[in-house]
Design a protein around this motif. Sequence first.
Motif, PDB file in Angstrom:
ATOM      1  N   ARG A 296      -6.391   4.384 -14.844  1.00 16.68           N
ATOM      2  CA  ARG A 296      -6.439   3.632 -13.592  1.00 16.68           C
ATOM      3  C   ARG A 296      -6.418   2.138 -13.895  1.00 16.68           C
ATOM      4  O   ARG A 296      -6.868   1.696 -14.951  1.00 16.68           O
ATOM      5  CB  ARG A 296      -7.714   3.959 -12.807  1.00 16.68           C
ATOM      6  CG  ARG A 296      -7.988   5.445 -12.608  1.00 16.68           C
ATOM      7  CD  ARG A 296      -7.033   6.086 -11.646  1.00 16.68           C
ATOM      8  NE  ARG A 296      -7.398   7.470 -11.363  1.00 16.68           N
ATOM      9  CZ  ARG A 296      -6.625   8.337 -10.721  1.00 16.68           C
ATOM     10  NH1 ARG A 296      -5.428   7.964 -10.288  1.00 16.68           N
ATOM     11  NH2 ARG A 296      -7.037   9.574 -10.500  1.00 16.68           N
ATOM     12  N   GLY A 297      -5.921   1.353 -12.959  1.00 16.78           N
ATOM     13  CA  GLY A 297      -5.954  -0.095 -13.096  1.00 16.78           C
ATOM     14  C   GLY A 297      -4.761  -0.651 -13.844  1.00 16.78           C
ATOM     15  O   GLY A 297      -3.936   0.077 -14.394  1.00 16.78           O
ATOM     16  N   ASP A 298      -4.694  -1.987 -13.864  1.00 18.00           N
ATOM     17  CA  ASP A 298      -3.564  -2.670 -14.491  1.00 18.00           C
ATOM     18  C   ASP A 298      -3.639  -2.673 -16.013  1.00 18.00           C
ATOM     19  O   ASP A 298      -2.617  -2.794 -16.689  1.00 18.00           O
ATOM     20  CB  ASP A 298      -3.502  -4.123 -13.997  1.00 18.00           C
ATOM     21  CG  ASP A 298      -3.229  -4.212 -12.498  1.00 18.00           C
ATOM     22  OD1 ASP A 298      -2.577  -3.289 -11.969  1.00 18.00           O
ATOM     23  OD2 ASP A 298      -3.680  -5.186 -11.873  1.00 18.00           O
TER      24      ASP A 298
END
Length: 418
Positions: A296-298
């Motif tokens: 998840r996330g950048d």
Amino acid sequence: MTNPLAGLFRARRKEAATPALYARGMRLCGEHLAARGDTSTPRQARLDQAIGAFAASLDNPSADSFDALLRVGEHALKADGDSGLGLALAVADTSTRIRQRSKGAWRLRGLALDGLGRDPEALESYERYLSLLQNTDAAAEVARRVDTLRRRRACLEAAAALFPEDGSALRGLPGRPTAAVEPEFAAYVRAQVARHGAGDPAVRRLVALYSGYRRLVERSGMSDPLLGGSTPIGVGDLRGLVAGRTVCLVSDTGALAGSTLGAEIDRYDLVVRCDTFRVRAADTGERTGLHAVSLRGDTPWEGPAWTQSAGVRLVFGDPAGNWRRAVRQRLVPGAQEHIGDASLRRPLDDPALLGEDGWGTGTTTAFTVLRLLDFLDVSPRLDLIGFSGPGRLRPPEAEWVMDRATHVDDSKMRIALR
């Protein structure tokens, strides 16, 4: 004769200096905000919130201003490019002056210097951080960065020694920022190829050292690329490992607290757990045959390492570059026997596998691995335990499960799909 009051006077001078250092930290934050202007991104907004929390802590006797200042530095690492790294470094320098033995401050300083390409200084800060730790296993990523920076320096030193008459051009590079080293190293390699020819053994060794240096700039080195003997597996291999085995997918939402289902869970041939799970022998069982995790996330490669012991570890994520980097940085040698390869990184929307439309990228890890196991269709028993309540799966996922359930046992929080 030793002055018995000397220690007290030093302590009082230190206490008097601390407010000035916190004021310096606040001034650094203000200068950063003033220079940045009106532009804002989610990461910058989180940095702004951290700065606000730090400012509020300075007038609150019960608040920990030191921790608030470190959080500013941690958010600055991820925001505003070089200006954010500059703020993080300034915050780290201030923090190390407030508490010279702060592990968090030295780690922050190392990360900021590393991001700015100031390898020698970053190496010193990382080594100071590791020296303050009681358990270096908790800092595996920092230890790997230390190893990477040392190997980069070794590449430069070995390259300089290959042509003693010309090597002076490289001898000063290990102390310079990475951005300055790369073009000069590349120019030196081109010059030696032109002078001695590509077939010269020393030139071939030089090119190999340059290639190794470039790889270590692009990504951290791996002390054990084979991950302690972990075997990469594809879809066919996973099918073979699951075939004929009873499987249960265990929730980790707290629903099993006090359930006393641990022994029953451990009787399944394959126990599947997801993401960050907790094991309580009496309630959740102790065995983990398959661990599935979603990125998840950048910057998913920055998450904690997957240290939980598992027979198989499946990592779901997209795009491929982020997936590869996260797998390289977060897998721990010896923590798993098998690791899913790229063919298993996005099973729901991979046209070569399930290729199902409509689920999007936000499916829960539990549903992703459940749908994959259901698709393989080689388990005589496939159960979910602890997923019967709301919130464990997303509504469309829960609907899919209940449409296919063959039996529901509320007393044991079990949903059977076989």
